[in-house]
Design an enzyme around this catalytic site. Structure first.
Site, PDB file in Angstrom:
ATOM      1  N   ASP A   1       6.514   3.485 -24.885  1.00  0.00           N
ATOM      2  CA  ASP A   1       5.262   3.950 -25.509  1.00  0.00           C
ATOM      3  C   ASP A   1       5.119   5.448 -25.228  1.00  0.00           C
ATOM      4  O   ASP A   1       4.679   6.220 -26.079  1.00  0.00           O
ATOM      5  CB  ASP A   1       4.033   3.199 -24.972  1.00  0.00           C
ATOM      6  CG  ASP A   1       3.640   1.996 -25.842  1.00  0.00           C
ATOM      7  OD1 ASP A   1       4.541   1.346 -26.401  1.00  0.00           O
ATOM      8  OD2 ASP A   1       2.421   1.708 -25.964  1.00  0.00           O
TER       9      ASP A   1
ATOM     10  N   ASP B   1       8.131   6.287 -11.363  1.00  0.00           N
ATOM     11  CA  ASP B   1       6.954   7.171 -11.343  1.00  0.00           C
ATOM     12  C   ASP B   1       7.358   8.613 -11.653  1.00  0.00           C
ATOM     13  O   ASP B   1       6.726   9.298 -12.467  1.00  0.00           O
ATOM     14  CB  ASP B   1       6.163   7.044 -10.023  1.00  0.00           C
ATOM     15  CG  ASP B   1       7.038   6.959  -8.778  1.00  0.00           C
ATOM     16  OD1 ASP B   1       8.281   6.969  -8.903  1.00  0.00           O
ATOM     17  OD2 ASP B   1       6.470   6.886  -7.669  1.00  0.00           O
TER      18      ASP B   1
ATOM     19  N   TYR C   1      -4.511 -23.544  -7.326  1.00  0.00           N
ATOM     20  CA  TYR C   1      -5.945 -23.491  -6.980  1.00  0.00           C
ATOM     21  C   TYR C   1      -6.711 -22.660  -8.000  1.00  0.00           C
ATOM     22  O   TYR C   1      -7.502 -21.785  -7.646  1.00  0.00           O
ATOM     23  CB  TYR C   1      -6.138 -22.920  -5.568  1.00  0.00           C
ATOM     24  CG  TYR C   1      -5.259 -23.540  -4.511  1.00  0.00           C
ATOM     25  CD1 TYR C   1      -5.245 -24.935  -4.341  1.00  0.00           C
ATOM     26  CD2 TYR C   1      -4.452 -22.762  -3.701  1.00  0.00           C
ATOM     27  CE1 TYR C   1      -4.430 -25.510  -3.392  1.00  0.00           C
ATOM     28  CE2 TYR C   1      -3.632 -23.341  -2.743  1.00  0.00           C
ATOM     29  CZ  TYR C   1      -3.628 -24.710  -2.586  1.00  0.00           C
ATOM     30  OH  TYR C   1      -2.811 -25.278  -1.638  1.00  0.00           O
TER      31      TYR C   1
ATOM     32  N   LYS D   1      13.037   1.543  -8.976  1.00  0.00           N
ATOM     33  CA  LYS D   1      11.894   1.570  -8.048  1.00  0.00           C
ATOM     34  C   LYS D   1      12.348   0.909  -6.759  1.00  0.00           C
ATOM     35  O   LYS D   1      11.652   0.083  -6.162  1.00  0.00           O
ATOM     36  CB  LYS D   1      10.681   0.852  -8.666  1.00  0.00           C
ATOM     37  CG  LYS D   1       9.379   1.034  -7.902  1.00  0.00           C
ATOM     38  CD  LYS D   1       8.873   2.470  -7.855  1.00  0.00           C
ATOM     39  CE  LYS D   1       7.784   2.620  -6.810  1.00  0.00           C
ATOM     40  NZ  LYS D   1       7.360   4.018  -6.604  1.00  0.00           N
TER      41      LYS D   1
ATOM     42  N   ASP E   1       9.665  -1.001 -21.336  1.00  0.00           N
ATOM     43  CA  ASP E   1       8.502  -1.196 -22.211  1.00  0.00           C
ATOM     44  C   ASP E   1       7.531  -0.032 -22.055  1.00  0.00           C
ATOM     45  O   ASP E   1       7.108   0.589 -23.034  1.00  0.00           O
ATOM     46  CB  ASP E   1       7.810  -2.516 -21.849  1.00  0.00           C
ATOM     47  CG  ASP E   1       6.510  -2.699 -22.617  1.00  0.00           C
ATOM     48  OD1 ASP E   1       6.534  -2.520 -23.849  1.00  0.00           O
ATOM     49  OD2 ASP E   1       5.474  -2.992 -21.987  1.00  0.00           O
TER      50      ASP E   1
HETATM   51  C1  IPM Z   1       6.963  -4.384 -26.968  1.00  0.00           C
HETATM   52  C2  IPM Z   1       5.691  -5.140 -26.664  1.00  0.00           C
HETATM   53  C3  IPM Z   1       5.993  -6.492 -26.027  1.00  0.00           C
HETATM   54  C4  IPM Z   1       6.758  -6.250 -24.748  1.00  0.00           C
HETATM   55  C5  IPM Z   1       4.731  -7.323 -25.729  1.00  0.00           C
HETATM   56  C6  IPM Z   1       3.930  -7.555 -26.977  1.00  0.00           C
HETATM   57  C7  IPM Z   1       5.031  -8.599 -25.033  1.00  0.00           C
HETATM   58  O1  IPM Z   1       4.842  -4.380 -25.877  1.00  0.00           O
HETATM   59  O2  IPM Z   1       7.827  -4.921 -27.677  1.00  0.00           O
HETATM   60  O3  IPM Z   1       7.072  -3.228 -26.540  1.00  0.00           O
HETATM   61  O4  IPM Z   1       6.170  -5.950 -23.712  1.00  0.00           O
HETATM   62  O5  IPM Z   1       7.983  -6.344 -24.791  1.00  0.00           O
HETATM   63 MN    MN Z   2       5.512  -2.339 -25.586  1.00  0.00          MN
END
Ligand code: IPM
Ligand code: MN
Ligand code: NAD
Length: 353
Positions: A250, A222, A147, A189, A246
Site C-alpha cells: 500500500d 520498520d 473463553y 523483523k 501487504d
Molecule cells: C491485499 C489485501 C488482502 C491481503 C486482504 C483483503 C486480506 O489487503 O491483497 O493486499 O491482506 O492480502
Molecule cells: Mn493489502
C-alpha cells in the site's frame, strides 16, 4: 480458427466489478489487435452479496470450476455488510493457498505525468518489484480463541514460516532481480521475532549464495517503511513475508501516485493451477457506485495476466496505453487529482490502444 484462453472473472464487491469490467474491455481490445487468440471470459458472481444470498462465498464446485480456466481476474472482496474475516477467508485467502499461488508480484512504478506525494521525484525514479510470500507466514489460519467474551479471553494467532516457503519466494525474487537491476532487499523483523524471522534471514543468506551477481540487503520492516518514503529509488526487488509485503505495497502504491495504479499477480510459477490477477486495492466502499474509481490498476493487472498467458504484445500495448493516458495528464479520476469518470478514463486508454 484462433486459439482461445479461458479466464474466470470475479468482480467481487464495491468498486471491484466497476474496474474489472473496464479491464475486460481493454484486454479484449488489446488482444484483438496484437495477438491471434480470443479471450473467453466467464463471469462468476461470487461476492459478499452472493454470501448474503447463499451463506457461502462460492458454490461447492467453485474450485473445480476455477481450475478449468487459464487464469483468474479478480476485482476486490470486502463489504461493510459482512465481516471481512468471513468474506476474505471464504474466497481470496483460501484461493491463494489452494492454488499454491505463492508469489504475489507487486510492481510499483512512478509513471510520467503522475505526481508522487514525495517531493521532486522524476518519472521512473521509483521502480520496484515486491515479491510477497502469499501462502504462509502471518496469514496461516492457525490459532483459536478461548473463553470468548469472558475477561479471561485468549486469542492465539500463529505465524508459520517454512524453509521451503521462504526459499521458493526468495529464489524467485533473485531470478526476477536478474531481469532488472540485480538488487534484492529482504524485509525482516528478526530483532523481535526470534523464530520465524530468524529462519527467514538464514534462508535469505543461503539463497543469496547462489546469486553472487546480485546485490543483497536485509532491512528491518520498520526501517524499510521509513526508507520507502526517504529513498524509494534505492529499492529494486523487495522480498517480504505475507503481512509485511501487504503493508509495504500500500505504501509503494501511494508513493507512486495512487492505490488506483497498483497492479498485482498471484502466481503459481509451476502452472499447476491458474494464476490470479487483481489490483492491490480493495473494494473502496467510500467511492463505490459513484463511477469514479480509477480503473488503471485493474487494467495493468489484466496486462500482467496476458503476459503470464504468453500474450506479451497485448500486455505491452496495455501498459503503453495506460502510460500514454497518464502522460497526457487527462482524463484522470479524482484519486489522481482529476474529475473524470471510470469509463472516460477507459475510453482514453482504448483510444491510445
Ligand atoms: C491485499 C489485501 C488482502 C491481503 C486482504 C483483503 C486480506 O489487503 O491483497 O493486499 O491482506 O492480502
Ligand atoms: Mn493489502
Ligand atoms: P481500499 O484499497 O479499498 O481503499 C483505501 C483508499 O484508497 C480509499 O480511500 C479508496 O477510495 C482508495 N482507492 C482504492 N482503490 C481505488 C481506486 N481504484 N480508485 C480510486 N481510489 C481508490 O482499502 P480499505 O478501505 O482498507 O478496504 C476496503 C475493503 O476492501 C475491506 O473490506 C478490505 O478488507 C477489502 N480489501 C480487499 C482486497 C482484495 O480483495 N484484494 C484488497 C484490499 C482490501
Amino acid at each position: 480458427m484462433a486459439a482461445s484462453k479461458k479466464i474466470a472473472v470475479i468482480g467481487g464487491d464495491g468498486i471491484g466489478p466497476e474496474v474489472i469490467e473496464q479491464a475486460v474491455r481493454v484486454a479484449d481490445a488489446a488482444v484483438s489487435r496484437h495477438d491471434r487468440v480470443s479471450l473467453e471470459w466467464q463471469r462468476l458472481p461470487w461476492s459478499s452479496a452472493f454470501y448474503k444470498q447463499t451463506g457461502k462465498m462460492m458454490p461447492d464446485d467453485g474450485w473445480d470450476l476455477l481450475q478449468q480456466h487459464d487464469a483468474i481476474l479478480l476485482g476486490a472482496i470486502g463489504s461493510p455488510e459482512v465481516p471481512d474475516h468471513v468474506t476474505l477467508h471464504g474466497l481470496l485467502l483460501p484461493l491463494r493457498r489452494r492454488f499454491d499461488l505463492y508469489l504475489n508480484l507487486r510492481p510499483a512504478y512512478l509513471f510520467e505525468g503522475v505526481q508522487s506525494p514525495l517531493r521532486d521525484k522524476a518519472p521512473g525514479s521509483i521502480d520496484m518489484l515486491v515479491y510477497r510470500e502469499n501462502t504462509e507466514g502471518e496469514y496461516a489460519p492457525i490459532g483459536g480463541r478461548l473463553y470468548v467474551g469472558a475477561p479471561s479471553e485468549i486469542a492465539v494467532q500463529t505465524a508459520v514460516f517454512t524453509r521451503r516457503g521462504c526459499e521458493r519466494v526468495m529464489r524467485a525474487a533473485f531470478e526476477g532481480a536478474r531481469q532488472r537491476r540485480r538488487k534484492v532487499t529482504s524485509i525482516t523483523k528478526s530483532n523481535a521475532q526470534q523464530f520465524g524471522m530468524v529462519l527467514w534471514d538464514e534462508v535469505f543468506k543461503d539463497v543469496a549464495r547462489n546469486y553472487p551477481d546480485v546485490q543483497t540487503h536485509s532491512l528491518l520492516i520498520d526501517a524499510a517503511a521509513m526508507d520507502f518514503v526517504r529513498k524509494p529509488e534505492s529499492f529494486d526487488v523487495v522480498v517480504a513475508s505475507n503481512l509485511f509485503g501487504d503493508i509495504l505495497t500500500d505504501l509503494s502504491a501511494i508513493i507512486t501516485g495512487s492505490m488506483g495504479l497498483a497492479a498485482s499477480g498471484n502466481i503459481n510459477p509451476e502452472r499447476a493451477f491458474p494464476s490470479m490477477f487483481e489490483p492491490v486495492h480493495g473494494s473502496a466502499p467510500d467511492i463505490a457506485g459513484k463511477g469514479i474509481a480509477n480503473p488503471l490498476a485493474a487494467m495493468l493487472s489484466a496486462g500482467m495476466l496476458l503476459d503470464h498467458l504468453g500474450l506479451g504484445k497485448s500486455a505491452r500495448a496495455i501498459r503503453n496505453a495506460v502510460a500514454a493516458v497518464l502522460k497526457a495528464g487527462k482524463p484522470r479520476t479524482p484519486d489522481l487529482g482529476g474529475n473524470a469518470t471510470t469509463t472516460a478514463v477507459t475510453d482514453a486508454v482504448l483510444t491510445f490502444l
